[in-house]
Design a protein around this motif. Sequence first.
Motif, PDB file in Angstrom:
ATOM      1  N   ILE A  42       0.657  -1.407   0.438  1.00 18.46           N
ATOM      2  CA  ILE A  42       0.034   0.195  -0.031  1.00 18.46           C
ATOM      3  C   ILE A  42       1.072   1.173   0.075  1.00 18.46           C
ATOM      4  O   ILE A  42       1.415   1.624   0.862  1.00 18.46           O
ATOM      5  N   GLU A  43       1.017   2.012  -0.793  1.00 19.29           N
ATOM      6  CA  GLU A  43       1.164   2.773  -1.147  1.00 19.29           C
ATOM      7  C   GLU A  43       0.793   4.893  -0.285  1.00 19.29           C
ATOM      8  O   GLU A  43      -0.024   4.598  -0.970  1.00 19.29           O
ATOM      9  N   THR A  44       0.861   5.866   0.374  1.00 21.56           N
ATOM     10  CA  THR A  44       1.357   6.500   0.753  1.00 21.56           C
ATOM     11  C   THR A  44       2.266   7.481   0.761  1.00 21.56           C
ATOM     12  O   THR A  44       3.207   7.531   0.099  1.00 21.56           O
ATOM     13  N   ALA A  45       1.598   9.101   1.045  1.00 21.68           N
ATOM     14  CA  ALA A  45       1.891   9.869   0.786  1.00 21.68           C
ATOM     15  C   ALA A  45       3.789   9.655   1.326  1.00 21.68           C
ATOM     16  O   ALA A  45       4.681  10.355   1.470  1.00 21.68           O
ATOM     17  N   ASP A  46       3.315   8.970   3.102  1.00 22.42           N
ATOM     18  CA  ASP A  46       4.077   8.453   3.624  1.00 22.42           C
ATOM     19  C   ASP A  46       5.109   7.309   3.888  1.00 22.42           C
ATOM     20  O   ASP A  46       5.490   7.291   4.552  1.00 22.42           O
ATOM     21  N   GLY A  47       4.954   6.794   2.627  1.00 22.46           N
ATOM     22  CA  GLY A  47       5.264   5.474   2.017  1.00 22.46           C
ATOM     23  C   GLY A  47       5.012   4.092   1.709  1.00 22.46           C
ATOM     24  O   GLY A  47       3.867   3.906   1.175  1.00 22.46           O
ATOM     25  N   LEU A  48       5.715   3.141   1.360  1.00 24.86           N
ATOM     26  CA  LEU A  48       4.955   2.246   1.732  1.00 24.86           C
ATOM     27  C   LEU A  48       4.556   0.769   2.593  1.00 24.86           C
ATOM     28  O   LEU A  48       5.564   1.050   3.946  1.00 24.86           O
ATOM     29  N   PHE A  49       4.059   0.012   3.159  1.00 25.28           N
ATOM     30  CA  PHE A  49       3.322  -0.875   3.757  1.00 25.28           C
ATOM     31  C   PHE A  49       2.938  -2.094   3.493  1.00 25.28           C
ATOM     32  O   PHE A  49       2.527  -2.274   2.041  1.00 25.28           O
ATOM     33  N   HIS A  50       2.825  -2.707   4.038  1.00 29.63           N
ATOM     34  CA  HIS A  50       2.643  -4.325   3.767  1.00 29.63           C
ATOM     35  C   HIS A  50       1.029  -4.180   4.368  1.00 29.63           C
ATOM     36  O   HIS A  50       0.778  -3.085   4.985  1.00 29.63           O
ATOM     37  N   PRO A  51      -0.161  -5.055   3.722  1.00 31.58           N
ATOM     38  CA  PRO A  51      -1.349  -5.090   4.069  1.00 31.58           C
ATOM     39  C   PRO A  51      -1.350  -5.316   5.746  1.00 31.58           C
ATOM     40  O   PRO A  51      -2.369  -4.068   5.915  1.00 31.58           O
ATOM     41  N   ALA A  52      -0.530  -5.747   5.607  1.00 29.31           N
ATOM     42  CA  ALA A  52      -1.428  -5.650   7.676  1.00 29.31           C
ATOM     43  C   ALA A  52      -0.197  -5.119   8.575  1.00 29.31           C
ATOM     44  O   ALA A  52      -0.753  -4.725   9.467  1.00 29.31           O
ATOM     45  N   CYS A  53       0.508  -4.041   7.795  1.00 23.45           N
ATOM     46  CA  CYS A  53       1.503  -3.073   8.548  1.00 23.45           C
ATOM     47  C   CYS A  53       0.756  -2.337   8.704  1.00 23.45           C
ATOM     48  O   CYS A  53       0.409  -1.076   9.707  1.00 23.45           O
ATOM     49  N   PHE A  54      -0.165  -1.835   7.744  1.00 21.01           N
ATOM     50  CA  PHE A  54      -1.809  -0.428   7.381  1.00 21.01           C
ATOM     51  C   PHE A  54      -2.078  -0.767   8.707  1.00 21.01           C
ATOM     52  O   PHE A  54      -3.583  -0.836   7.827  1.00 21.01           O
ATOM     53  N   VAL A  55      -1.979  -0.351   9.455  1.00 19.70           N
ATOM     54  CA  VAL A  55      -3.694  -0.547  10.717  1.00 19.70           C
ATOM     55  C   VAL A  55      -3.882   0.226  11.404  1.00 19.70           C
ATOM     56  O   VAL A  55      -2.635   1.600  11.828  1.00 19.70           O
ATOM     57  N   CYS A  56      -4.765   0.849  12.412  1.00 19.17           N
ATOM     58  CA  CYS A  56      -4.649   2.220  13.119  1.00 19.17           C
ATOM     59  C   CYS A  56      -4.244   1.591  13.860  1.00 19.17           C
ATOM     60  O   CYS A  56      -3.103   0.673  14.978  1.00 19.17           O
ATOM     61  N   SER A  57      -3.025   2.751  14.815  1.00 17.33           N
ATOM     62  CA  SER A  57      -2.191   2.807  15.813  1.00 17.33           C
ATOM     63  C   SER A  57      -3.070   2.504  16.838  1.00 17.33           C
ATOM     64  O   SER A  57      -2.483   2.871  17.917  1.00 17.33           O
ATOM     65  N   THR A  58      -4.173   2.817  17.140  1.00 13.83           N
ATOM     66  CA  THR A  58      -4.521   2.732  18.511  1.00 13.83           C
ATOM     67  C   THR A  58      -5.715   1.676  18.973  1.00 13.83           C
ATOM     68  O   THR A  58      -5.542   0.582  19.439  1.00 13.83           O
TER      69      THR A  58
END
Length: 153
Positions: A42-58
Amino acid sequence: VLSDKGTSFVEELGKVYCGPCFDAAHGQICSKCNLGIETSAIETADGLFHPACFVCSTCNRQLASAGGNATYVEVNGALFCESHVPEGHIASSAVCAKCNRNILDEAAVVGTFTYHSTCLICARCAAPLVGKKFVFGRDGTSTICTDCQKAPS
């Protein structure tokens, strides 16, 4: 890809790398876990993420749906689902036309474009344009202050 006793190696430009070293030197790295991304990202303005790592911080709920759409708010580098946006920040569906990030505070609306007030700047001299006259460039999206418009290109 080379193999030795179950360990895979990759040859790139005459050098042989194990998987993690190849990822570190040439691959895509997840912005959260810092491990290599071998399949989808998953690509955002803040970088690339594994789908499993692209999670809510809370709540650690995944922020991307199966279709690849993501609804999230970024606050100071942390990602949040709409239910857990920190107090004082507004979950907004407005996205800045320049940086493509969610707008959580003041926005400048120009025609059909919405900008962070800090992103609405002259494409030539970087002067702030909020509250000032400007024109759109020939591409229809860049913004140019009247001083730069008058100056020869």
